[in-house]
Design a protein around this motif. Structure first.
Motif, short mmCIF file in Angstrom:
data_model
loop_
_atom_site.label_atom_id
_atom_site.label_comp_id
_atom_site.label_asym_id
_atom_site.label_seq_id
_atom_site.Cartn_x
_atom_site.Cartn_y
_atom_site.Cartn_z
N GLU A 294 -2.68 -11.27 4.87
CA GLU A 294 -3.72 -11.83 4.00
C GLU A 294 -3.20 -11.95 2.57
O GLU A 294 -3.51 -12.91 1.87
N GLN A 295 -2.42 -10.95 2.14
CA GLN A 295 -1.83 -11.03 0.80
C GLN A 295 -0.88 -12.22 0.71
O GLN A 295 -0.87 -12.95 -0.29
N ARG B 221 -13.81 -8.49 8.42
CA ARG B 221 -13.76 -9.89 8.04
C ARG B 221 -14.89 -10.22 7.08
O ARG B 221 -16.03 -9.75 7.28
N GLN C 55 -11.27 -11.28 0.94
CA GLN C 55 -10.65 -10.93 2.22
C GLN C 55 -9.37 -10.11 2.01
O GLN C 55 -9.11 -9.15 2.75
N VAL C 56 -8.60 -10.50 1.00
CA VAL C 56 -7.36 -9.75 0.69
C VAL C 56 -7.71 -8.31 0.36
O VAL C 56 -7.10 -7.35 0.88
N THR D 221 -2.09 -12.26 -6.51
CA THR D 221 -3.38 -11.61 -6.75
C THR D 221 -3.33 -10.88 -8.08
O THR D 221 -2.29 -10.37 -8.48
N ARG E 5 -3.48 -2.90 11.11
CA ARG E 5 -4.29 -3.09 9.89
C ARG E 5 -3.39 -3.36 8.68
O ARG E 5 -3.73 -4.16 7.82
N ILE F 14 -2.22 -7.00 8.97
CA ILE F 14 -3.29 -7.93 8.55
C ILE F 14 -3.37 -7.96 7.02
O ILE F 14 -3.45 -9.03 6.41
N ALA F 15 -3.33 -6.77 6.41
CA ALA F 15 -3.41 -6.71 4.95
C ALA F 15 -2.24 -7.46 4.32
O ALA F 15 -2.41 -8.24 3.37
N LEU G 139 0.83 -1.21 0.00
CA LEU G 139 0.00 0.00 0.00
C LEU G 139 0.86 1.26 0.00
O LEU G 139 0.36 2.36 0.05
N TYR H 111 -3.13 -19.48 -3.49
CA TYR H 111 -3.74 -19.39 -4.82
C TYR H 111 -2.86 -18.75 -5.87
O TYR H 111 -3.29 -18.60 -7.02
N SER I 258 -11.45 -15.77 -0.14
CA SER I 258 -10.05 -15.38 0.09
C SER I 258 -9.71 -14.12 -0.73
O SER I 258 -9.08 -13.19 -0.21
N THR I 259 -10.15 -14.12 -1.98
CA THR I 259 -9.89 -12.95 -2.85
C THR I 259 -10.52 -11.71 -2.23
O THR I 259 -9.91 -10.62 -2.19
N SER J 77 -9.05 -6.41 3.49
CA SER J 77 -7.98 -6.04 4.44
C SER J 77 -7.15 -4.88 3.90
O SER J 77 -6.73 -4.01 4.66
N SER J 78 -6.91 -4.89 2.59
CA SER J 78 -6.15 -3.78 1.99
C SER J 78 -6.93 -2.48 2.06
O SER J 78 -6.37 -1.41 2.33
N ARG K 179 -0.94 -14.97 2.56
CA ARG K 179 -1.74 -16.21 2.60
C ARG K 179 -2.33 -16.51 1.22
O ARG K 179 -2.20 -17.62 0.70
N HIS K 180 -2.94 -15.50 0.62
CA HIS K 180 -3.57 -15.71 -0.69
C HIS K 180 -2.52 -16.04 -1.75
O HIS K 180 -2.73 -16.92 -2.59
#
Lengths: 146, 281
Positions: free
Chosen positions: A134-135, B153, B265-266, A145, A127, A130-131, A35, A142, B262-263, B269-270, A137-138
């Protein structure tokens, strides 16, 4: 005065795979600083790297030049210039795969206003952590992104 | 100047309600109230909605996370933003809403005129086949009434009907994430067990009865339509997901559910990381 924000995420991928990615500054710093802005500066030649890393928070930029040390299950950095802070990324085993935790400690000057600013900084940093997690993890579960 | 005049709701004659379906959407009515709603949302919520350029020119299923108890200000904001970006004459957007919204007098009629219909998989398919875009909130009341601590969430409560709907109808999913809505009401706990204990989930299809703090009700078990507290609301429309292309003709629904959530959530969160101070934004 110092304040620490700590967040964790469970990644459903084998520990080895997660540890390799989470301790690679070339992957991890862009995710955490996604970010803001980041730039690789140099390989210090002693197993450490220097990066510029900033988070954009409203009108100000938090961060600066950091020295990064990577080990098998941890990555840590501390500031060389700019906002005085340090970061610790740890990967541990988890029944579902691996758990990644990130802890950012920020030091700000001042008494009353310093304490207030640190309180704000902790929730803002939380925050962002967490962002970033989560990035990560994804990214591991997967792929990158879109 | 009539800038601060409240939107006029022309109610049908007693006992006659606005139809529940695409035919209930009233483009002229939407056109009339858009400027006032825009002003209200800009001043009260300092609203930001980005990413409409990601929406393809074909019927799609918008899948969102929504917040704010029964008043769901982010849903209204999305309807408002959509109708200004694509224009009132463009592809209509039909939102699926919980019956607690659509069955409420006045609010329900306003919602139907704006393009909301009572949630149900057959209605959604019908509307998609008519060429409209559909907006769903799979998390329903469980998500809208999730605890304030979980405000950032995605909480779809394991509901996968939206995936089957999009896949069967051959339309893409366009995820939409929003922050700030859950700061317009305070929710202190997860109310799913209470709803089960009271039988609300069986008899009223209300799956969550938490303790809430809202205006003018004060502390209340459950959520009633209320006046939202002011907060900064940000929304982001994400690139479309083609389930047929990504998961084939016979998807593993758990895998597809995990991927979509998941997509989202990312992205959520951003978006939340852009918040400097909760409420203020």
């Amino acid at each position: 005065m110092a304040t620490t924000a700590r967040e964790t995420v469970v990644v459903r991928r084998p520990y080895d795979v997660v540890a390799k990615v989470a301790t690679d500054p070339g992957v991890m710093l862009p995710l955490v600083a996604g970010l803001g802005r980041f730039q690789f500066i140099r390989d210090a030649g002693d197993g450490t790297e220097e990066w510029d890393m900033f988070l954009d928070i409203g009108a100000i930029h938090v961060g600066g030049r950091v020295q990064v040390v990577s080990e098998s299950s941890t990555m840590r950095w501390h500031s060389l210039r700019g906002t005085r802070h340090s970061m610790l990324v740890e990967v541990s085993d988890h029944p579902a795969g691996a758990e990644v935790s990130m802890a950012m400690t920020v030091q700000l000057g001042g008494l009353v206003m310093g304490r207030l600013a640190e309180r704000l900084a902790r929730s803002i940093a939380g925050r962002h952590l967490i962002a970033g997690l989560e990035q990560l993890r994804h990214h591991l579960e997967y792929g990158p992104t879109e | 100047m009539a800038l601060v005049r409240l939107p006029a709701v022309r109610l049908p004659a007693l006992g006659q309600r606005v139809p529940d379906g695409i035919e209930g959407r009233d483009p002229e009515y939407i056109r009339r109230i858009l400027p006032r709603l825009w002003l209200a949302f800009e001043l009260y919520f300092r609203a930001e909605v980005d990413g409409f350029e990601n929406v393809p020119d074909e019927p799609v299923l918008f899948v969102g996370n929504h917040s704010g108890g029964a008043s769901v200000p982010d849903t209204w904001l999305f309807l408002l933003a959509y109708n200004t970006y694509f224009t009132v004459e463009g592809r209509p957007l039909i939102g699926l809403a919980h019956r607690i919204i659509t069955d409420t007098p006045l609010i329900g009629d306003l919602a139907r005129k704006f393009g909301m219909v009572k949630a149900g998989p057959h209605r959604a398919r019908e509307v998609l086949d008519q060429g409209a875009n559909v907006l769903v909130y799979p998390g329903g009341d469980v998500e809208a009434l999730r605890p304030t601590r979980d405000r950032n969430r995605i909480m779809f409560d394991g509901r996968k009907g939206f995936l089957k709907l999009a896949h069967d109808a051959g339309v893409k999913i366009v995820p939409v994430v929003a922050t700030g809505g859950q700061e317009t009401v305070y929710i202190f706990n997860d109310g799913r067990k209470t709803a089960q204990a009271l039988g609300f989930d069986k008899y009223l299809r209300i799956k969550s009865v938490p303790i809430t703090l809202s205006f003018p009700w004060g502390f209340l078990p459950g959520g009633l339509p209320h006046v939202p507290f002011p907060a900064k609301i940000r929304m982001q429309v994400l690139p479309p997901i083609d389930l047929q292309e990504k998961f084939g003709s016979d998807p593993d629904w758990d895998e597809a559910y995990d991927y979509v959530t998941s997509t989202m959530q990312v992205a959520l969160s951003s978006l939340a990381a852009r918040t400097i101070l909760p409420v203020l934004g």
